[in-house]
Design a protein around this motif. Structure first.
Motif, PDB file in Angstrom:
ATOM      1  N   PHE A  64      35.476  57.292  39.043  1.00  0.00           N
ATOM      2  CA  PHE A  64      34.487  56.775  38.080  1.00  0.00           C
ATOM      3  C   PHE A  64      34.131  55.321  38.374  1.00  0.00           C
ATOM      4  CE2 PHE A  64      33.854  60.412  35.684  1.00  0.00           C
ATOM      5  CZ  PHE A  64      35.062  61.080  35.526  1.00  0.00           C
ATOM      6  N   GLN A  65      33.985  55.024  39.653  1.00  0.00           N
ATOM      7  CA  GLN A  65      33.483  53.706  40.050  1.00  0.00           C
ATOM      8  C   GLN A  65      32.443  54.005  41.116  1.00  0.00           C
ATOM      9  OE1 GLN A  65      34.499  50.620  38.941  1.00  0.00           O
ATOM     10  NE2 GLN A  65      33.117  49.551  40.294  1.00  0.00           N
ATOM     11  N   SER A  66      31.227  54.268  40.684  1.00  0.00           N
ATOM     12  CA  SER A  66      30.238  54.709  41.690  1.00  0.00           C
ATOM     13  C   SER A  66      29.227  53.601  41.930  1.00  0.00           C
ATOM     14  CB  SER A  66      29.512  55.939  41.170  1.00  0.00           C
ATOM     15  OG  SER A  66      28.568  55.519  40.212  1.00  0.00           O
ATOM     16  N   TYR A  84      29.958  41.880  29.017  1.00  0.00           N
ATOM     17  CA  TYR A  84      30.397  43.209  29.477  1.00  0.00           C
ATOM     18  C   TYR A  84      31.822  43.144  30.038  1.00  0.00           C
ATOM     19  CZ  TYR A  84      30.571  47.616  32.034  1.00  0.00           C
ATOM     20  OH  TYR A  84      30.961  48.846  32.522  1.00  0.00           O
ATOM     21  N   ILE A  87      35.014  44.674  28.562  1.00  0.00           N
ATOM     22  CA  ILE A  87      35.413  46.085  28.640  1.00  0.00           C
ATOM     23  C   ILE A  87      36.786  46.182  29.303  1.00  0.00           C
ATOM     24  CG2 ILE A  87      34.429  46.772  30.898  1.00  0.00           C
ATOM     25  CD1 ILE A  87      33.343  49.291  29.420  1.00  0.00           C
ATOM     26  N   CYS A 145      24.649  59.649  40.182  1.00  0.00           N
ATOM     27  CA  CYS A 145      25.449  58.990  41.229  1.00  0.00           C
ATOM     28  C   CYS A 145      24.866  59.186  42.616  1.00  0.00           C
ATOM     29  CB  CYS A 145      26.875  59.516  41.205  1.00  0.00           C
ATOM     30  SG  CYS A 145      27.742  58.967  39.767  1.00  0.00           S
ATOM     31  N   MET A 252      37.201  55.104  27.792  1.00  0.00           N
ATOM     32  CA  MET A 252      38.251  55.254  28.804  1.00  0.00           C
ATOM     33  C   MET A 252      39.079  56.524  28.563  1.00  0.00           C
ATOM     34  SD  MET A 252      38.218  52.925  31.093  1.00  0.00           S
ATOM     35  CE  MET A 252      39.880  52.871  31.731  1.00  0.00           C
ATOM     36  N   LEU A 403      23.318  52.035  34.637  1.00  0.00           N
ATOM     37  CA  LEU A 403      24.639  51.846  34.012  1.00  0.00           C
ATOM     38  C   LEU A 403      24.584  52.410  32.604  1.00  0.00           C
ATOM     39  CD1 LEU A 403      27.505  50.615  34.157  1.00  0.00           C
ATOM     40  CD2 LEU A 403      26.532  48.541  33.226  1.00  0.00           C
ATOM     41  N   ALA A 406      24.539  56.272  32.594  1.00  0.00           N
ATOM     42  CA  ALA A 406      25.871  56.853  32.875  1.00  0.00           C
ATOM     43  C   ALA A 406      26.768  56.720  31.654  1.00  0.00           C
ATOM     44  CB  ALA A 406      26.500  56.151  34.075  1.00  0.00           C
ATOM     45  N   LEU A 407      26.798  55.535  31.051  1.00  0.00           N
ATOM     46  CA  LEU A 407      27.693  55.327  29.910  1.00  0.00           C
ATOM     47  C   LEU A 407      27.230  56.140  28.715  1.00  0.00           C
ATOM     48  CD1 LEU A 407      28.542  51.534  30.241  1.00  0.00           C
ATOM     49  CD2 LEU A 407      29.790  53.521  31.043  1.00  0.00           C
TER      50      LEU A 407
HETATM   51  O1  LIG Z   1      30.446  53.523  37.858  1.00  0.00           O
HETATM   52  C1  LIG Z   1      30.068  54.581  37.350  1.00  0.00           C
HETATM   53  O2  LIG Z   1      29.769  55.582  37.990  1.00  0.00           O
HETATM   54  C2  LIG Z   1      29.994  54.736  35.854  1.00  0.00           C
HETATM   55  C3  LIG Z   1      30.056  53.447  35.149  1.00  0.00           C
HETATM   56  C4  LIG Z   1      31.477  53.023  34.872  1.00  0.00           C
HETATM   57  C5  LIG Z   1      32.233  54.086  34.140  1.00  0.00           C
HETATM   58  C6  LIG Z   1      33.359  53.547  33.321  1.00  0.00           C
HETATM   59  S1  LIG Z   1      33.098  51.978  32.671  1.00  0.00           S
HETATM   60  C7  LIG Z   1      34.786  51.754  32.281  1.00  0.00           C
HETATM   61  C8  LIG Z   1      35.546  52.371  33.444  1.00  0.00           C
HETATM   62  N1  LIG Z   1      35.656  51.407  34.502  1.00  0.00           N
HETATM   63  C9  LIG Z   1      35.100  51.865  35.635  1.00  0.00           C
HETATM   64  O3  LIG Z   1      35.115  51.257  36.725  1.00  0.00           O
HETATM   65  N2  LIG Z   1      34.531  53.056  35.461  1.00  0.00           N
HETATM   66  C10 LIG Z   1      34.707  53.486  34.074  1.00  0.00           C
END
Ligand SMILES: O=C(O)CCCC[C@@H]1SC[C@@H]2NC(=O)N[C@@H]21
Ligand code: NA
Length: 577
Positions: A64-66, A84, A87, A145, A252, A403, A406-407
């Motif tokens: 989940f870090q795209s 932000y 978070i 993504c 989360m 962003l 996605a959220l």
């Molecule tokens: O990066 C994405 O694809 C989606 C946005 C981030 C999703 C959530 S935000 C909190 C958590 N931290 C991250 O790096 N990804 C998730």
């Protein structure tokens, strides 16, 4: 610098990008031809439950870090300041609760899919509804993504859009289909390293070209981009400590607690302790990822703050402005962008194939041979790959800041799923009718709120990152005019999107409990009503649907049945909370 005529990429840049794709393919092929050669679903979908905490933790981050975070977060910081960044406070509980509540439940049940828990706790109908909801969420998210990096690149560098989408989608589909979860986890490890390297390169070069750390700090400070602690309790305030630090916890939990992509990684760990440790190890790396993307936004602001213009692909423009003329670095950043995308998409494919296999197909065909099941899993991974390309086109039409899109998806769909699991794990008297009605009601409210917020967007000009050409000066002028506070339904629609996960999760739990109470304590109440509600259904279906819970059972009998799990150590039967 006019993007069209700039020669952004030298040969070495293309080589670096090609090496990334080739390395990912190589890892996929390696796992297709080594070990058990992906001949069983245990290996293909669960990596033989043999993984250590380091690869699992890096894979958990990559899922989940795209490119959405890599492009969206710097744009967020550039436009709205560092609010932000709070978070990051949500990561504490957002990882602690999964490590000590969700992982033990899933690990001790020895399930392959998180949704198997829903059948054990509630009924088959609840499991199937949960599975379809998850599939819906991940298919849309995958589209965002795949599309984001290709679109951003194309707009700034003329990089071929659909060719890139196709290349990304096919490479990803291939190594996921060939190498299974082992390949997905190890490519995630490699891609996370590339992701960090690419962002670091942009920051180092960016600071150096913008006059050094002191200069950058002075400019961002003067441009009041360093946000203080905003304790405004108003839930319609887009980003405050509460919407990010508290609302973010639910976000989360919906991802790192109950999302199949993450649950599957916990379950692929060789022991429960390894799984818990991998969850802890996510914390520092996730903070680093957040810091890198926030700092990149600050450096970008320091670089352009006298120009005060903004457009959607600002981040790529900034990166190319910093890195062009430094052979290899533009290629490294492209590799970083596509590593972010590939690692998320491959996790999505694999988890989608797993739940489709484990929750929808295997229960219908229990006699299916292992070989056929594995082959079918590979076909599923391939089909989800192609479906995702179609979704990429749909994203083209969405238009919002990626962003936020996605959220919002996580909030609107992930929130109700989180509510469903919480209903099952923390409320023993919740029954399956309550769970079903709760989930459906939660989704209806979530989409009502989500779509309502888009249709009723306030008359204030779109925030800068949405691509209007409004300058910050105009933006500030509008911000200062106190628009009439929305009331009633308009206020409901203006709820911060960071509260969607928490709000929708709570809706599912509340409605689920009320319906459970009505159907259990007064069994005669809802049953005939449901019968009338589904009067159009044929008798056998109506019976099946309306008595998803054997109403005759008392709540305590049901608790005994469900809450006793398979013993972890032979001879010992652990009671779960
Ligand atoms: O990066 C994405 O694809 C989606 C946005 C981030 C999703 C959530 S935000 C909190 C958590 N931290 C991250 O790096 N990804 C998730
Ligand atoms: Na990723």
């Amino acid at each position: 610098m006019d993007p069209s005529d700039q020669k952004f990429f030298t040969v070495i840049d293309y080589v670096i990008f090609a090496v990334l794709l080739a390395a990912s393919m190589g890892i996929g092929l390696y796992y297709a031809l080594s070990g058990g050669r992906q001949r069983t679903t245990q290996e293909f979908l669960m990596a033989d439950r043999s993984m250590g905490c380091l690869p699992v933790s890096l894979s958990l981050i990559a899922s989940f870090q795209s490119a959405v975070a890599i492009i969206g977060v710097p744009a967020e910081i550039y436009t709205h300041g560092t609010q932000y960044w709070f978070i990051g406070c949500a990561y504490i509980l957002g990882l602690f609760i999964p490590a000590h509540i969700f992982i033990p439940v899933f690990y001790r049940l020895r399930v392959s899919s998180a949704y198997q828990y829903l059948e054990l706790r509630f009924s088959k109908a609840v499991r199937i509804c949960g599975t379809f909801t998850f599939i819906f969420q991940m298919v849309i998210y995958m589209g965002v993504c795949v599309y984001t990096p290709a679109f951003a690149l194309n707009a700034v560098t003329g990089f071929e859009l659909w060719g890139t989408v196709l290349a990304t989608g096919l490479v990803c589909t291939l190594y996921t289909t060939l190498g299974g979860l082992k390949a997905v986890i190890w490519t995630d490890v490699f891609q996370t390293v590339v992701m960090f390297a690419g962002q670091l390169a942009v920051i180092v070069v960016g600071v150096q070209k913008t006059g050094g750390v002191a200069d950058v700090w002075r400019k961002v400070w003067e441009g009041n981009r360093i946000s203080g602690l905003d304790l405004n309790p108003d839930p319609t305030e887009r980003h405050t400590f509460w919407t990010l630090g508290v609302g973010g916890v639910f976000l989360m939990l919906s991802l790192y607690g109950v999302n199949q992509a993450q649950v599957q990684r916990y379950l692929s760990s060789r022991t429960e302790k390894e799984a818990v440790r991998s969850c802890y190890m996510v914390f520092p790396s996730l903070q680093l990822a957040l810091a890198l993307s926030c700092v990149m936004g600050l450096v970008m602001f320091a670089r352009y703050y006298m120009f005060i213009v903004c457009f959607p692909q600002m981040v790529i423009y900034f990166v190319m402005d910093m890195l062009h003329g430094l052979p290899g670095l533009p290629g490294l950043f492209i590799a970083c962008l596509f590593s972010a995308a590939l690692s998320t998409i491959s996790s999505a494919f694999n988890s989608l194939a797993t739940v489709t296999m484990e929750d929808l197909i295997k229960p219908q065909y229990p006699a299916m041979t292992e070989a056929r099941a594995t082959l079918l899993s590979k076909v599923l991974a391939m089909s989800y790959g192609l479906l995702c390309l179609a979704m990429a086109y749909l994203t083209h039409l969405m238009g919002d800041s990626v962003l936020q899109v996605a959220l919002k998806i996580f909030g609107m769909v992930g929130g109700p799923i989180l509510g469903l699991f919480c209903l099952g794990m923390f409320f023993p008297w919740a029954n399956s009718i309550g769970a079903l009605v709760g989930l459906c009601a939660g989704l209806v409210v979530a989409f009502w709120l989500g779509i309502g917020s888009i249709l009723n967007r306030s008359t204030r000009p779109l925030p800068l990152e949405c691509g209007t050409n409004a300058t910050i000066a105009i933006q500030t002028a509008f911000n200062n005019t106190t628009l009439s506070q929305p009331s009633g339904l308009k206020r409901f629609y203006s709820l911060s999107y960071m509260w969607y996960s928490g709000f929708n999760c709570t809706t599912v739990i509340l409605i689920g409990l009320i319906i459970s109470f009505l159907t259990d304590v007064m069994p005669g109440t809802l049953y005939p009503l449901l019968g009338k509600l589904f009067c159009f259904l044929p008798e056998h279906l109506k019976k099946k649907l309306c008595c998803v819970t054997p109403l005759g059972q008392t709540v305590s009998e049901r608790i005994d049945l469900i809450m006793v799990v398979q013993p972890c150590n032979p001879g010992e039967t652990e009671m779960m909370f």
